[in-house]
Design an enzyme around this catalytic site. Structure first.
Site, PDB file in Angstrom:
ATOM      1  N   LYS A  75     -19.237  11.228 -16.859  1.00 24.07           N
ATOM      2  CA  LYS A  75     -19.467  12.548 -17.461  1.00 24.07           C
ATOM      3  C   LYS A  75     -19.206  13.685 -16.474  1.00 24.07           C
ATOM      4  O   LYS A  75     -18.494  14.641 -16.792  1.00 24.07           O
ATOM      5  CB  LYS A  75     -20.938  12.575 -17.893  1.00 24.07           C
ATOM      6  CG  LYS A  75     -21.308  13.507 -18.944  1.00 24.07           C
ATOM      7  CD  LYS A  75     -22.657  13.116 -19.539  1.00 24.07           C
ATOM      8  CE  LYS A  75     -23.654  12.508 -18.582  1.00 24.07           C
ATOM      9  NZ  LYS A  75     -24.454  13.479 -17.815  1.00 24.07           N
ATOM     10  N   ARG A 150     -31.123  15.983 -23.354  1.00 25.15           N
ATOM     11  CA  ARG A 150     -31.485  14.622 -22.948  1.00 25.15           C
ATOM     12  C   ARG A 150     -32.449  13.969 -23.930  1.00 25.15           C
ATOM     13  O   ARG A 150     -32.749  12.793 -23.789  1.00 25.15           O
ATOM     14  CB  ARG A 150     -32.202  14.655 -21.592  1.00 25.15           C
ATOM     15  CG  ARG A 150     -31.323  14.865 -20.380  1.00 25.15           C
ATOM     16  CD  ARG A 150     -30.551  13.620 -20.013  1.00 25.15           C
ATOM     17  NE  ARG A 150     -30.631  13.195 -18.641  1.00 25.15           N
ATOM     18  CZ  ARG A 150     -29.933  13.664 -17.602  1.00 25.15           C
ATOM     19  NH1 ARG A 150     -29.116  14.675 -17.769  1.00 25.15           N
ATOM     20  NH2 ARG A 150     -30.064  13.138 -16.419  1.00 25.15           N
ATOM     21  N   ARG A 189     -21.342   4.403  -6.680  1.00 27.73           N
ATOM     22  CA  ARG A 189     -21.604   5.804  -6.357  1.00 27.73           C
ATOM     23  C   ARG A 189     -22.750   5.929  -5.349  1.00 27.73           C
ATOM     24  O   ARG A 189     -22.726   6.794  -4.476  1.00 27.73           O
ATOM     25  CB  ARG A 189     -21.961   6.569  -7.644  1.00 27.73           C
ATOM     26  CG  ARG A 189     -22.152   8.045  -7.429  1.00 27.73           C
ATOM     27  CD  ARG A 189     -22.276   8.779  -8.728  1.00 27.73           C
ATOM     28  NE  ARG A 189     -23.580   8.565  -9.348  1.00 27.73           N
ATOM     29  CZ  ARG A 189     -23.910   9.008 -10.566  1.00 27.73           C
ATOM     30  NH1 ARG A 189     -23.009   9.624 -11.302  1.00 27.73           N
ATOM     31  NH2 ARG A 189     -25.107   8.810 -11.052  1.00 27.73           N
ATOM     32  N   ARG A 195     -26.944   9.595  -3.353  1.00 28.20           N
ATOM     33  CA  ARG A 195     -27.844  10.462  -4.113  1.00 28.20           C
ATOM     34  C   ARG A 195     -29.262   9.912  -4.067  1.00 28.20           C
ATOM     35  O   ARG A 195     -29.473   8.709  -4.157  1.00 28.20           O
ATOM     36  CB  ARG A 195     -27.384  10.523  -5.578  1.00 28.20           C
ATOM     37  CG  ARG A 195     -26.656  11.800  -5.912  1.00 28.20           C
ATOM     38  CD  ARG A 195     -26.089  11.765  -7.294  1.00 28.20           C
ATOM     39  NE  ARG A 195     -27.120  11.660  -8.338  1.00 28.20           N
ATOM     40  CZ  ARG A 195     -26.916  12.010  -9.602  1.00 28.20           C
ATOM     41  NH1 ARG A 195     -25.750  12.483  -9.971  1.00 28.20           N
ATOM     42  NH2 ARG A 195     -27.866  11.873 -10.493  1.00 28.20           N
ATOM     43  N   ARG A 206     -33.555   5.571 -15.037  1.00 28.78           N
ATOM     44  CA  ARG A 206     -32.640   6.518 -15.698  1.00 28.78           C
ATOM     45  C   ARG A 206     -31.912   5.875 -16.866  1.00 28.78           C
ATOM     46  O   ARG A 206     -31.704   6.503 -17.907  1.00 28.78           O
ATOM     47  CB  ARG A 206     -31.656   7.101 -14.683  1.00 28.78           C
ATOM     48  CG  ARG A 206     -32.304   8.235 -13.874  1.00 28.78           C
ATOM     49  CD  ARG A 206     -31.608   8.504 -12.562  1.00 28.78           C
ATOM     50  NE  ARG A 206     -30.233   8.890 -12.738  1.00 28.78           N
ATOM     51  CZ  ARG A 206     -29.239   8.516 -11.921  1.00 28.78           C
ATOM     52  NH1 ARG A 206     -29.485   7.744 -10.887  1.00 28.78           N
ATOM     53  NH2 ARG A 206     -28.017   8.931 -12.142  1.00 28.78           N
TER      54      ARG A 206
HETATM   55  P1  AMP Z   1     -28.074  14.287 -13.734  1.00 27.41           P
HETATM   56  O1  AMP Z   1     -27.356  14.849 -12.559  1.00 27.41           O
HETATM   57  O2  AMP Z   1     -27.647  14.892 -15.046  1.00 27.41           O
HETATM   58  O3  AMP Z   1     -28.053  12.779 -13.780  1.00 27.41           O
HETATM   59  O4  AMP Z   1     -29.616  14.719 -13.576  1.00 27.41           O
HETATM   60  C1  AMP Z   1     -30.368  14.294 -12.483  1.00 27.41           C
HETATM   61  C2  AMP Z   1     -31.847  14.362 -12.825  1.00 27.41           C
HETATM   62  O5  AMP Z   1     -32.216  15.708 -13.145  1.00 27.41           O
HETATM   63  C3  AMP Z   1     -32.274  13.560 -14.045  1.00 27.41           C
HETATM   64  O6  AMP Z   1     -32.513  12.197 -13.737  1.00 27.41           O
HETATM   65  C4  AMP Z   1     -33.539  14.286 -14.464  1.00 27.41           C
HETATM   66  O7  AMP Z   1     -34.613  13.961 -13.615  1.00 27.41           O
HETATM   67  C5  AMP Z   1     -33.176  15.734 -14.197  1.00 27.41           C
HETATM   68  N1  AMP Z   1     -32.545  16.350 -15.383  1.00 27.41           N
HETATM   69  C6  AMP Z   1     -31.259  16.766 -15.515  1.00 27.41           C
HETATM   70  N2  AMP Z   1     -31.021  17.261 -16.735  1.00 27.41           N
HETATM   71  C7  AMP Z   1     -32.204  17.151 -17.401  1.00 27.41           C
HETATM   72  C8  AMP Z   1     -32.621  17.484 -18.719  1.00 27.41           C
HETATM   73  N3  AMP Z   1     -31.768  18.005 -19.627  1.00 27.41           N
HETATM   74  N4  AMP Z   1     -33.917  17.247 -19.048  1.00 27.41           N
HETATM   75  C9  AMP Z   1     -34.794  16.733 -18.175  1.00 27.41           C
HETATM   76  N5  AMP Z   1     -34.469  16.383 -16.928  1.00 27.41           N
HETATM   77  C10 AMP Z   1     -33.176  16.589 -16.536  1.00 27.41           C
END
Ligand code: AMP
Length: 251
Positions: A75, A150, A189, A195, A206
């Site tokens: 993504k 989400r 990754r 990360r 996740r």
């Molecule tokens: P991502 O980079 O999109 O995988 O986001 C990393 C982390 O940020 C996620 O595992 C959540 O802890 C938090 N996060 C990102 N977007 C959201 C969202 N829309 N709602 C809640 N937590 C989020």
């Protein structure tokens, strides 16, 4: 409302006129490659090669997309390419949150531990952050939203927010990748980027959060007639081309 065929022709006519102004008829360039009666994809590709003006502007004055996909679905990578191609901002809620964490803001402090565990940060925090971001003038022509919504509450909140901001919505694009491949990609990754939330424990959380809470969002957009599913397996370029096909009008 135009039929897809009419819309296609209208798009081509406008494209030809633009090209004509610069003295290079689109058809001569595109037909040998894509065959007679080339479709919108050919227009998209040709336009991307020949002009700084993104092709979707031929048929719309905005392009607002949500990208849906599990962790490891590609993504983020595809969103970055779409940003270049469509010339609209890429808004990643994960990136916005990581910036808050890095800045040590109160919001960042509240989010840090939750993120490290791979759980979801509160809907209220996310909605406030998103409202700020979507109110900035650079989103007037659209955006690519990555990492939001989400869960179903966020999907609802986004609809409400766009209505309030008088912004339309085009497509939710789901990048479809089988689970085995996701795990493999995230492991890769984790090595490459290190990360904080790519530890095996956090990755498991996740993926589970995705299954339990985010997968229903796909159904939400399907029911609203806004979902388009793209096969996310294979070469990056191929997946990117599939996305471009999927966001054409009338698809
Ligand atoms: P991502 O980079 O999109 O995988 O986001 C990393 C982390 O940020 C996620 O595992 C959540 O802890 C938090 N996060 C990102 N977007 C959201 C969202 N829309 N709602 C809640 N937590 C989020």
């Amino acid at each position: 409302v135009l039929e897809p065929e009419q819309e296609l022709r209208a798009g081509q006519d406008r494209f030809d006129r633009l090209e004509g102004m610069r003295g290079a008829p689109a058809r001569r360039v595109l037909e040998p490659e894509f065959g007679p009666g080339y479709g919108k994809l050919a227009v998209l590709r040709g336009q991307a090669q020949s002009s700084a003006r993104p092709a979707w502007r031929l048929w719309s004055d905005s392009m607002r997309l949500v990208l849906l996909g599990a962790p490891g679905s590609g993504k983020g990578t595809q969103a970055a390419r779409l940003k270049e191609h469509l010339q609209v901002p890429h808004i990643s809620t994960g990136d916005l949150l990581r910036a808050e964490v890095a800045a040590g803001s109160p919001l960042g402090l509240a989010a840090k531990e939750v993120m490290a565990r791979g759980e979801l940060v509160s809907d209220a925090i996310l909605l406030g952050m998103l409202e700020d971001r979507l109110s900035r003038p650079d989103t007037a022509g659209g955006f690519i939203l990555d990492g939001y919504p989400r869960n179903l509450a966020q999907a609802d909140a986004l609809d409400g927010l766009l209505t309030r901001l008088k912004q339309s919505f085009d497509y939710a694009v789901q990048l479809d990748v089988p689970m085995e491949l996701l795990v493999e990609r995230i492991a890769g990754r984790a090595k490459a980027e290190g990360r904080a939330d790519d530890s095996p424990e956090s990755v498991r959380t996740r993926l589970k959060v995705y299954d339990d809470q985010t997968a229903p969002v796909i159904e939400y957009y399907r029911q609203h007639g806004q979902l388009t599913v793209v096969d996310g397996v294979g070469d990056l370029d191929d997946v990117f081309t599939r996305i471009l096909e999927a966001i054409q009008p009338g698809h």
